[in-house]
Scaffold this motif. Structure first.
Motif, PDB file in Angstrom:
ATOM      1  N   ARG A  11      -0.241  -1.954  -0.392  1.00 38.39           N
ATOM      2  CA  ARG A  11      -1.374  -1.357  -1.112  1.00 38.39           C
ATOM      3  C   ARG A  11      -2.487  -2.367  -1.339  1.00 38.39           C
ATOM      4  O   ARG A  11      -3.656  -2.022  -1.300  1.00 38.39           O
ATOM      5  CB  ARG A  11      -0.900  -0.786  -2.449  1.00 38.39           C
ATOM      6  N   ARG A  12      -2.097  -3.620  -1.580  1.00 33.06           N
ATOM      7  CA  ARG A  12      -3.098  -4.663  -1.838  1.00 33.06           C
ATOM      8  C   ARG A  12      -4.049  -4.833  -0.647  1.00 33.06           C
ATOM      9  O   ARG A  12      -5.229  -5.109  -0.810  1.00 33.06           O
ATOM     10  CB  ARG A  12      -2.383  -5.997  -2.123  1.00 33.06           C
ATOM     11  N   LYS A  13      -3.524  -4.626   0.552  1.00 29.35           N
ATOM     12  CA  LYS A  13      -4.319  -4.862   1.759  1.00 29.35           C
ATOM     13  C   LYS A  13      -5.262  -3.713   2.098  1.00 29.35           C
ATOM     14  O   LYS A  13      -6.082  -3.841   2.999  1.00 29.35           O
ATOM     15  CB  LYS A  13      -3.368  -5.089   2.951  1.00 29.35           C
ATOM     16  N   ARG A  14      -5.115  -2.582   1.424  1.00 30.82           N
ATOM     17  CA  ARG A  14      -5.843  -1.377   1.840  1.00 30.82           C
ATOM     18  C   ARG A  14      -6.678  -0.764   0.734  1.00 30.82           C
ATOM     19  O   ARG A  14      -6.297  -0.801  -0.428  1.00 30.82           O
ATOM     20  CB  ARG A  14      -4.831  -0.329   2.346  1.00 30.82           C
ATOM     21  N   ASP A  15      -7.805  -0.163   1.135  1.00 31.32           N
ATOM     22  CA  ASP A  15      -8.650   0.605   0.227  1.00 31.32           C
ATOM     23  C   ASP A  15      -8.494   2.068   0.615  1.00 31.32           C
ATOM     24  O   ASP A  15      -9.022   2.503   1.643  1.00 31.32           O
ATOM     25  CB  ASP A  15     -10.105   0.139   0.375  1.00 31.32           C
ATOM     26  N   PHE A  16      -7.749   2.820  -0.197  1.00 31.36           N
ATOM     27  CA  PHE A  16      -7.415   4.197   0.185  1.00 31.36           C
ATOM     28  C   PHE A  16      -8.591   5.161   0.053  1.00 31.36           C
ATOM     29  O   PHE A  16      -8.486   6.328   0.418  1.00 31.36           O
ATOM     30  CB  PHE A  16      -6.167   4.672  -0.571  1.00 31.36           C
ATOM     31  N   GLU A  17      -9.720   4.647  -0.440  1.00 31.93           N
ATOM     32  CA  GLU A  17     -10.966   5.437  -0.383  1.00 31.93           C
ATOM     33  C   GLU A  17     -11.542   5.385   1.033  1.00 31.93           C
ATOM     34  O   GLU A  17     -12.312   6.255   1.423  1.00 31.93           O
ATOM     35  CB  GLU A  17     -11.998   4.864  -1.363  1.00 31.93           C
ATOM     36  N   LYS A  18     -11.152   4.349   1.776  1.00 33.62           N
ATOM     37  CA  LYS A  18     -11.779   4.132   3.085  1.00 33.62           C
ATOM     38  C   LYS A  18     -10.862   4.386   4.271  1.00 33.62           C
ATOM     39  O   LYS A  18     -11.316   4.732   5.353  1.00 33.62           O
ATOM     40  CB  LYS A  18     -12.318   2.702   3.163  1.00 33.62           C
ATOM     41  N   THR A  19      -9.567   4.171   4.082  1.00 33.14           N
ATOM     42  CA  THR A  19      -8.645   4.370   5.205  1.00 33.14           C
ATOM     43  C   THR A  19      -7.914   5.707   5.067  1.00 33.14           C
ATOM     44  O   THR A  19      -7.611   6.123   3.943  1.00 33.14           O
ATOM     45  CB  THR A  19      -7.619   3.214   5.304  1.00 33.14           C
ATOM     46  N   PRO A  20      -7.657   6.382   6.193  1.00 32.41           N
ATOM     47  CA  PRO A  20      -6.894   7.635   6.131  1.00 32.41           C
ATOM     48  C   PRO A  20      -5.394   7.421   5.991  1.00 32.41           C
ATOM     49  O   PRO A  20      -4.641   8.390   5.892  1.00 32.41           O
ATOM     50  CB  PRO A  20      -7.219   8.294   7.480  1.00 32.41           C
ATOM     51  N   GLU A  21      -4.942   6.166   5.964  1.00 32.46           N
ATOM     52  CA  GLU A  21      -3.506   5.885   5.848  1.00 32.46           C
ATOM     53  C   GLU A  21      -2.983   6.359   4.487  1.00 32.46           C
ATOM     54  O   GLU A  21      -3.704   6.345   3.497  1.00 32.46           O
ATOM     55  CB  GLU A  21      -3.252   4.374   5.978  1.00 32.46           C
ATOM     56  N   PRO A  22      -1.679   6.748   4.415  1.00 23.27           N
ATOM     57  CA  PRO A  22      -1.124   7.230   3.145  1.00 23.27           C
ATOM     58  C   PRO A  22      -0.833   6.087   2.165  1.00 23.27           C
ATOM     59  O   PRO A  22      -0.440   5.004   2.586  1.00 23.27           O
ATOM     60  CB  PRO A  22       0.189   7.897   3.580  1.00 23.27           C
ATOM     61  N   ALA A  23      -1.054   6.340   0.879  1.00 24.31           N
ATOM     62  CA  ALA A  23      -0.666   5.358  -0.140  1.00 24.31           C
ATOM     63  C   ALA A  23       0.850   5.361  -0.282  1.00 24.31           C
ATOM     64  O   ALA A  23       1.481   4.318  -0.367  1.00 24.31           O
ATOM     65  CB  ALA A  23      -1.332   5.683  -1.469  1.00 24.31           C
ATOM     66  N   GLY A  24       1.440   6.539  -0.287  1.00 24.47           N
ATOM     67  CA  GLY A  24       2.896   6.690  -0.202  1.00 24.47           C
ATOM     68  C   GLY A  24       3.651   6.118  -1.380  1.00 24.47           C
ATOM     69  O   GLY A  24       3.063   5.661  -2.362  1.00 24.47           O
ATOM     70  N   GLY A  25       4.953   6.175  -1.288  1.00 27.34           N
ATOM     71  CA  GLY A  25       5.825   5.642  -2.322  1.00 27.34           C
ATOM     72  C   GLY A  25       7.191   5.357  -1.729  1.00 27.34           C
ATOM     73  O   GLY A  25       7.437   5.667  -0.563  1.00 27.34           O
ATOM     74  N   VAL A  26       8.054   4.748  -2.531  1.00 27.72           N
ATOM     75  CA  VAL A  26       9.409   4.456  -2.079  1.00 27.72           C
ATOM     76  C   VAL A  26      10.224   5.741  -2.130  1.00 27.72           C
ATOM     77  O   VAL A  26      10.275   6.408  -3.154  1.00 27.72           O
ATOM     78  CB  VAL A  26      10.067   3.374  -2.968  1.00 27.72           C
ATOM     79  N   GLU A  27      10.817   6.112  -1.029  1.00 31.79           N
ATOM     80  CA  GLU A  27      11.610   7.349  -0.962  1.00 31.79           C
ATOM     81  C   GLU A  27      12.585   7.210   0.202  1.00 31.79           C
ATOM     82  O   GLU A  27      12.411   6.360   1.062  1.00 31.79           O
ATOM     83  CB  GLU A  27      10.708   8.568  -0.750  1.00 31.79           C
TER      84      GLU A  27
END
Ligand code: MN
Length: 193
Positions: A11-27
């Motif tokens: 998460r630290r490496k990504r800005d989820f406002e800008k990338t379409p990648e999922p923020a996701g969670g542990v599952e």
């Protein structure tokens, strides 16, 4: 899973406002553990090899991609754990963002831990730097070994096909089966979408 968040680095490496990648969670996938391989046309072209361990996708960047030939030792550079939901991701990360470029879902399937009979869990195998798994994928089949080499400070791994009935010394699977298992598109078609 411990107290630390295994996806913090992701998460630290990504800005989820800008990338379409999922923020996701542990599952957990809840059934047979999964693996995926994504072809990532970033600054340097590579394949991301990801296996489900402990509710996240343990990940390596493989510059040349996987091989079906046991004689090939493919460099696999460990990268940050990815969320399980990344297993369905295909699309374009904008230029200037971390990993900017096109991502294709190149292969997917389930795996078996071949060291389970010896009482070695996947987490233990990962920590010991020697993973042996059987892949049941849409493209890859059979046994693969991931071996950690080099020091603890800058570890690198090797991805090697096991010498079994699924080994094939005469094909280059990344060239012969280049398209997405999700959409059958090639990289240019994904980039242009
Ligand atoms: Mn990548």
């Amino acid at each position: 899973m411990g107290t630390s968040d295994p996806l913090k680095e992701y998460r630290r490496k990504r800005d989820f406002e800008k990338t379409p990648e999922p923020a996701g969670g542990v599952e957990s996938s809840g059934k047979q553990p999964i693996y995926v391989i994504q072809h990532h046309a970033a600054t340097a072209d590579h394949y991301d090899f990801r296996i489900e361990v402990g509710g996240v996708l343990k990940s390596w960047a493989v510059p040349k991609g996987p091989s079906t030939d046991p004689a090939d030792k493919r460099l696999a550079v460990p990268t940050e754990d990815h969320p399980m939901s990344y297993a369905n991701f295909e699309g374009t990360i904008p230029e200037g963002e971390y990993g900017g470029g096109t991502v294709m879902l190149w292969d997917r399937g389930t795996y078996r831990n071949l060291k389970e009979d010896e009482g070695v869990s996947m987490q233990e195998a990962y920590e010991q730097g020697r993973i042996e798994i059987w892949l049941d994928g849409e493209k890859l089949q059979g046994g693969y070994t991931l071996i950690r080499t080099g020091g603890k400070k800058k570890p690198s791994w090797l991805l090697i096909k096991k010498n079994d009935e699924e080994a094939d010394r005469d094909m280059d699977i990344t060239l012969e089966e280049p398209n997405s298992v999700l959409t059958n598109r090639n990289l240019d078609e994904i980039a242009g979408a």
